[in-house]
Design a protein around this motif. Structure first.
Motif, mmCIF file in Angstrom:
data_model
loop_
_atom_site.group_PDB
_atom_site.id
_atom_site.type_symbol
_atom_site.label_atom_id
_atom_site.label_comp_id
_atom_site.label_asym_id
_atom_site.label_seq_id
_atom_site.Cartn_x
_atom_site.Cartn_y
_atom_site.Cartn_z
ATOM 1 N N VAL A 48 22.444 -21.277 -33.882
ATOM 2 C CA VAL A 48 21.472 -21.240 -32.784
ATOM 3 C C VAL A 48 22.232 -21.301 -31.470
ATOM 4 C CG1 VAL A 48 19.645 -22.306 -34.163
ATOM 5 C CG2 VAL A 48 21.181 -23.756 -32.829
ATOM 6 N N GLY A 49 21.635 -20.765 -30.396
ATOM 7 C CA GLY A 49 22.378 -20.759 -29.154
ATOM 8 C C GLY A 49 21.562 -20.348 -27.956
ATOM 9 N N TYR A 50 22.286 -20.024 -26.879
ATOM 10 C CA TYR A 50 21.697 -19.618 -25.604
ATOM 11 C C TYR A 50 22.428 -18.378 -25.121
ATOM 12 C CZ TYR A 50 20.683 -19.658 -20.580
ATOM 13 O OH TYR A 50 20.325 -19.306 -19.300
ATOM 14 N N THR A 51 21.659 -17.404 -24.579
ATOM 15 C CA THR A 51 22.234 -16.150 -24.117
ATOM 16 C C THR A 51 21.738 -15.826 -22.712
ATOM 17 O OG1 THR A 51 22.355 -15.261 -26.369
ATOM 18 C CG2 THR A 51 22.447 -13.671 -24.573
ATOM 19 N N TYR A 52 22.691 -15.511 -21.830
ATOM 20 C CA TYR A 52 22.371 -15.038 -20.477
ATOM 21 C C TYR A 52 23.008 -13.667 -20.303
ATOM 22 C CZ TYR A 52 22.798 -14.333 -15.449
ATOM 23 O OH TYR A 52 22.750 -13.799 -14.188
ATOM 24 N N GLU A 53 22.227 -12.694 -19.805
ATOM 25 C CA GLU A 53 22.746 -11.340 -19.638
ATOM 26 C C GLU A 53 22.352 -10.779 -18.286
ATOM 27 O OE1 GLU A 53 23.120 -7.138 -22.117
ATOM 28 O OE2 GLU A 53 21.624 -8.633 -22.708
ATOM 29 N N ASN A 54 23.307 -10.149 -17.636
ATOM 30 C CA ASN A 54 23.093 -9.466 -16.361
ATOM 31 C C ASN A 54 23.425 -7.994 -16.555
ATOM 32 O OD1 ASN A 54 25.013 -8.575 -13.749
ATOM 33 N ND2 ASN A 54 22.937 -9.262 -13.257
ATOM 34 N N THR A 55 22.398 -7.142 -16.497
ATOM 35 C CA THR A 55 22.574 -5.707 -16.710
ATOM 36 C C THR A 55 21.893 -4.938 -15.593
ATOM 37 O OG1 THR A 55 22.531 -6.072 -19.095
ATOM 38 C CG2 THR A 55 22.253 -3.817 -18.352
ATOM 39 N N ASN A 56 22.661 -4.141 -14.845
ATOM 40 C CA ASN A 56 22.109 -3.325 -13.761
ATOM 41 C C ASN A 56 21.215 -4.148 -12.837
ATOM 42 O OD1 ASN A 56 23.372 -1.010 -14.819
ATOM 43 N ND2 ASN A 56 21.636 -0.612 -16.197
ATOM 44 N N GLU A 57 21.741 -5.295 -12.435
ATOM 45 C CA GLU A 57 21.072 -6.211 -11.511
ATOM 46 C C GLU A 57 19.805 -6.836 -12.094
ATOM 47 O OE1 GLU A 57 20.430 -4.187 -7.854
ATOM 48 O OE2 GLU A 57 22.567 -3.966 -7.410
ATOM 49 N N LYS A 58 19.633 -6.759 -13.398
ATOM 50 C CA LYS A 58 18.502 -7.405 -14.065
ATOM 51 C C LYS A 58 19.034 -8.553 -14.901
ATOM 52 C CE LYS A 58 14.731 -6.585 -17.324
ATOM 53 N NZ LYS A 58 14.070 -5.605 -18.230
ATOM 54 N N ASN A 59 18.453 -9.742 -14.726
ATOM 55 C CA ASN A 59 18.908 -10.941 -15.429
ATOM 56 C C ASN A 59 17.919 -11.344 -16.510
ATOM 57 O OD1 ASN A 59 21.059 -11.073 -13.605
ATOM 58 N ND2 ASN A 59 19.907 -12.367 -12.185
ATOM 59 N N THR A 60 18.423 -11.687 -17.677
ATOM 60 C CA THR A 60 17.602 -12.237 -18.754
ATOM 61 C C THR A 60 18.332 -13.427 -19.364
ATOM 62 O OG1 THR A 60 18.572 -10.767 -20.425
ATOM 63 C CG2 THR A 60 16.587 -9.993 -19.309
#
Length: 341
Positions: free
Chosen positions: A43-55
């Protein structure tokens, strides 16, 4: 007379209880010797920044249950089930060891293509688990729509073993080529093989291949000429090496594939630097070109750490910089907790 009968009855009852208790103990001891259970969760945590979009999200990567049964000293069976997302059977097979150099297996299990695919996610260094090229060419995560998401597994029959005092390890299988929990959709079978040479305790070199025909379950923008339900040539090969030493572990491999007329290839190199007995620095370079004629390629640069705080249990943190030829750049930050029994 009544006292004698009563005494006999009590004696017989006590004898039966003792016999049942002994029998129950024998059954329990036999089960303990012949059945082993295991499982793990990631289990974990994910942060993603793609083309100025953050999730960002907390997520469950895997929840796995495994059971192995020892029928005889040479005959065994194995079962693996995934509880994450939609529950499904991952593996179910039986195998018989004819000789120290020859074991036969039939059922559903990992395809012995590439060095990485047969490895358990419990020991792969990357939180995303396998490299892009292995995920794509071995049909692990659905990045190849034609083949789908099959966890790198298939149904078939396999023979494997070690030769010349483990100098050579081999695998040879005949498989459906359709993936898990599905009947074959064509009359062609895949031939899968791998060969590893272990000249030293710390070094292994070798390769693997798949030769067969797939039946497309969906369309792909990478290969638009293949339609749903169409049979198409699906061949793969790989060559790589592993190094296992106290200061560092390294795994590297080149992979190539051909689906119809479209050629793809990939390469990865993943290293773990063991700076402390239970603490590693992880570095990886990962490249995939899904279609060499249009250069649909992506490079991933990964760095991170992992701490084995208990046997087979670890905490991981990793950063990935994704450089896509067509999709631009993205940044991925991940953490993961793994527990296993």
């Amino acid at each position: 007379m009544k006292r004698i009968l009563l005494s006999c009855f009590l004696f017989l009852f006590a004898f039966m209880l003792k016999a049942q208790d002994a029998c129950l103990n024998d059954i329990v001891n036999t089960l303990k010797e012949r059945i082993s259970l295991a499982g793990y969760a990631q289990v974990g945590y994910t942060y993603e920044n793609t083309n100025e979009k953050n999730t960002n999200t907390f997520d469950i990567k895997r929840v796995i249950f495994m059971a192995r049964g020892k029928i005889t000293d040479k005959w065994s069976c194995y079962f693996m089930y995934s509880f994450a997302n939609t529950g499904k059977i991952l593996e179910a097979y039986t195998e018989y060891k004819f000789l120290p150099e020859l074991t036969a297996r039939i059922g559903q299990f990992k395809t012995m293509y590439t060095i990485e695919n047969p490895m358990s996610p419990c020991f792969v260094e990357l939180i995303n688990c396998y490299s892009q090229s292995v995920n794509y060419l071995a049909g692990i995560n659905g990045s190849d729509p034609l083949y789908g998401s099959n966890s790198g597994r298939d149904m078939g029959i396999l023979i494997y073993g070690n030769l010349f005092k483990k100098l050579i390890s081999y695998n040879l299988a005949v498989m459906n080529g359709q993936g898990i929990n599905l009947k074959d959709k064509n009359n062609q079978k895949d031939i899968v093989g791998s060969l590893m040479v272990n000249p030293m305790k710390w070094l292994s070199v070798g390769g693997s291949f798949i030769k067969g025909k797939g039946c497309a379950i969906a369309t792909s923008s990478i290969n638009p000429d293949i339609t749903v339900g169409e049979n198409y040539t699906r061949n793969r090969w790989s060559a790589g090496a592993t190094i296992q030493t106290k200061p560092i572990s390294l795994r590297t491999e080149y992979l190539a594939g051909k689906d119809g007329h479209v050629k793809s290839d990939g390469y990865y190199a993943t290293a773990s630097v063991h700076i402390l007995p239970k603490f590693d620095i992880v570095i990886s370079y990962d490249y995939l070109n899904k279609n060499k004629s249009i250069a649909d390629k992506q490079n991933n640069y990964i760095t991170g750490v992992q701490w084995w705080f208990y046997p087979k249990c670890r905490i991981q943190a990793q950063y990935t910089y994704c450089d896509s030829h067509k999709g631009g750049h993205s940044n991925l930050l991940q953490t993961q907790l793994q527990v296993r029994f």
